[in-house]
Design a protein around this motif. Sequence first.
Motif, PDB file in Angstrom:
ATOM      1  N   GLU A 256      25.059 -48.328 -11.989  1.00 13.56           N
ATOM      2  CA  GLU A 256      23.722 -48.336 -11.246  1.00 13.56           C
ATOM      3  C   GLU A 256      23.878 -48.991  -9.854  1.00 13.56           C
ATOM      4  O   GLU A 256      23.351 -48.759  -8.820  1.00 13.56           O
ATOM      5  CB  GLU A 256      22.771 -49.174 -12.088  1.00 13.56           C
ATOM      6  CG  GLU A 256      22.101 -48.657 -13.141  1.00 13.56           C
ATOM      7  CD  GLU A 256      21.153 -49.534 -14.086  1.00 13.56           C
ATOM      8  OE1 GLU A 256      20.948 -50.779 -13.798  1.00 13.56           O
ATOM      9  OE2 GLU A 256      20.331 -49.001 -14.859  1.00 13.56           O
ATOM     10  N   SER A 260      23.734 -45.179  -5.641  1.00 14.22           N
ATOM     11  CA  SER A 260      22.917 -44.694  -4.328  1.00 14.22           C
ATOM     12  C   SER A 260      24.077 -44.311  -3.601  1.00 14.22           C
ATOM     13  O   SER A 260      23.705 -43.743  -2.262  1.00 14.22           O
ATOM     14  CB  SER A 260      22.008 -46.014  -3.744  1.00 14.22           C
ATOM     15  OG  SER A 260      23.211 -47.155  -3.556  1.00 14.22           O
ATOM     16  N   ASN A 262      26.591 -41.767  -3.627  1.00  8.97           N
ATOM     17  CA  ASN A 262      26.510 -40.168  -3.248  1.00  8.97           C
ATOM     18  C   ASN A 262      25.998 -39.617  -4.631  1.00  8.97           C
ATOM     19  O   ASN A 262      25.636 -40.180  -5.728  1.00  8.97           O
ATOM     20  CB  ASN A 262      27.859 -39.788  -3.046  1.00  8.97           C
ATOM     21  CG  ASN A 262      28.889 -39.926  -4.331  1.00  8.97           C
ATOM     22  OD1 ASN A 262      28.517 -39.917  -5.427  1.00  8.97           O
ATOM     23  ND2 ASN A 262      30.244 -40.288  -3.800  1.00  8.97           N
ATOM     24  N   SER A 263      25.634 -38.216  -4.623  1.00 12.37           N
ATOM     25  CA  SER A 263      25.026 -37.589  -5.554  1.00 12.37           C
ATOM     26  C   SER A 263      25.651 -37.676  -7.065  1.00 12.37           C
ATOM     27  O   SER A 263      25.091 -37.587  -8.062  1.00 12.37           O
ATOM     28  CB  SER A 263      24.581 -36.209  -5.104  1.00 12.37           C
ATOM     29  OG  SER A 263      25.677 -35.633  -4.915  1.00 12.37           O
ATOM     30  N   LYS A 266      25.600 -40.904  -8.595  1.00 12.79           N
ATOM     31  CA  LYS A 266      23.967 -40.909  -9.072  1.00 12.79           C
ATOM     32  C   LYS A 266      23.649 -40.323 -10.480  1.00 12.79           C
ATOM     33  O   LYS A 266      23.268 -41.029 -11.365  1.00 12.79           O
ATOM     34  CB  LYS A 266      23.022 -40.497  -8.211  1.00 12.79           C
ATOM     35  CG  LYS A 266      21.702 -40.913  -8.385  1.00 12.79           C
ATOM     36  CD  LYS A 266      20.582 -40.218  -7.256  1.00 12.79           C
ATOM     37  CE  LYS A 266      19.229 -40.835  -7.794  1.00 12.79           C
ATOM     38  NZ  LYS A 266      18.180 -39.932  -6.690  1.00 12.79           N
TER      39      LYS A 266
END
Length: 566
Positions: A256, A260, A262-263, A266
């Motif tokens: 977590e 944030s 990169n995709s 995430k």
Amino acid sequence: MLAELSIKNFAIIESLTVSFEKGLTVLTGETGAGKSIIIDAIHLLAGARGSSEFVRYGEKRAELEGLFLLDDDHHPVYRKCDEFGIDVSDGMIVLRRDLSSSGKSICRINGKLVTIAILREIGQCMVDIHGQHDNQELMNEENHLSLLDQYGGGKIKQALEVYLEIYKSFDQLRKKITQLSDNEQEMAHRLDLLQFQLEEIESAELQPKEDELLQEEKNQISNYEKVYDSLHTSYNSLHGEQRGLDWVGHAMNNLEDIGSINSTLKELSETISNAYYLLEDLSYQLRNELESLEFDPARLNFVEGRLNEINLLKRKYGQSVEDILTYSAKIEDEIDTIKNRDSHLSKLQKELDSILSDLSIEAKNVTSIRKNFAKVLIDEIHRELKELYMEKTTFDVNFSTKETTENEPKFTATGVDEVEFYLSTNPGEPLKPLNKTASGGELSRIMLAMKSIFSQHQGITSIIFDEVDTGVSGRVAQAIAEKIYRVSSGSQVLCITHLPQVAAMADTHLYIAKETKSGRTKTSVKPLIEEEKIKEIGRMIAGVEVTELSKEHAKELLLLAHSSKK
């Protein structure tokens, strides 16, 4: 058609493979060469009764195999094979039969083991054998009705289907009335039995699917310790400090923090979060299962006792609780019927009378159509007989009505008609049943006349004539030859003959010979070319010695046959 026949250690035949063609094939040769033995082999392949005497002397078993090719995709044999679970591919059927010297017989169709009865049913769809004294199908009056129906084709079939639909209802009602009309003592015994059975089932107070639910509960209680250990271990593996969920939680928290960036990270973070909450939910379910577990020996005894009670009922009344409840409803209806027998009999009789009226109308319709086709058949038979120089012979189809002991029409699955072919071979003589009229030579011609008509409607793959031309000569012999050839235009025909006129009409001529080697007799088969045909037909004309004159006569016969075929 019969494409190939393989014979091994059968009678005087050591080993023989014969290929057959379409059209008319004749088999000739000296008496005793083995012509009829080849037909016997085909007869056995078609389901005839076997014997250890057929096995060649000194051998343990005889082996017979026949390959049949089917041109018609709707041939009746397909339905028969499907009925017995026999696979038929590429329009090929192989019949095989092994006869042991001990008398045992093993039958196969396309590799599948079958009984002789099944072999006979399949074989009779493809092969029709007629011997000199073996015309059972045409001579047996029991077959005459079905022969007429086959001749009538679709019109009779359609009328019979309508009749049969009503007859089935009629027959069911008739059986119910007969059953209810049995003597009172039998009915009383039946009522006592049914009431006992119903009381036994009702006292059990069965519930739908009860046996399945009880079996599931029994399995759970019986395996209490195993289930508890597995659930407990699984729960502890997931829940608690330094356990599975704890470590998955650490992984989730760490991802977590970087989700944030990169995709891809995430997506990984979301996936492990979903896995964590799924595992957490599963751990709660495991805990609930553990808390609900209870070992109850008394309940286990009850469940086992109840299952034993249900199993006892299953042995008597059905394989499941649903079957038992269905049987219970059925006998409850029967009990009501027996108790109110008179009123039920009255009701059933009214229904029967109503159906009987419709059945009589349809039976008369079937009879009317049959009689119309019988007239056409009579004319056609007379034309065929005239061509065989039996123009003074009279043929008729005799109709009578099946009757009950009360002289009422007897309704059966084929209607109310009894049909028998009648014949008079001499002017002024009364018509008599076919099998009580004809002499040997006449019988051959009558059979050929009928066969040339019925073969077009029977769908038989191969028709075999075994010396059916015995007892005739001259112009009659020529007429028989032409008639046999005409039959071969609709079906493959194999014919053993001593008549040169028949041999001359052949599309294929096979010569059967026997020779002695090392003290044993062997049979051989040879297809004849034109010159060899002339010589063989000359032998058939002259007898022992073939002269130039007999050869010339043979050539004339072949030219006549060629012209006749055109």
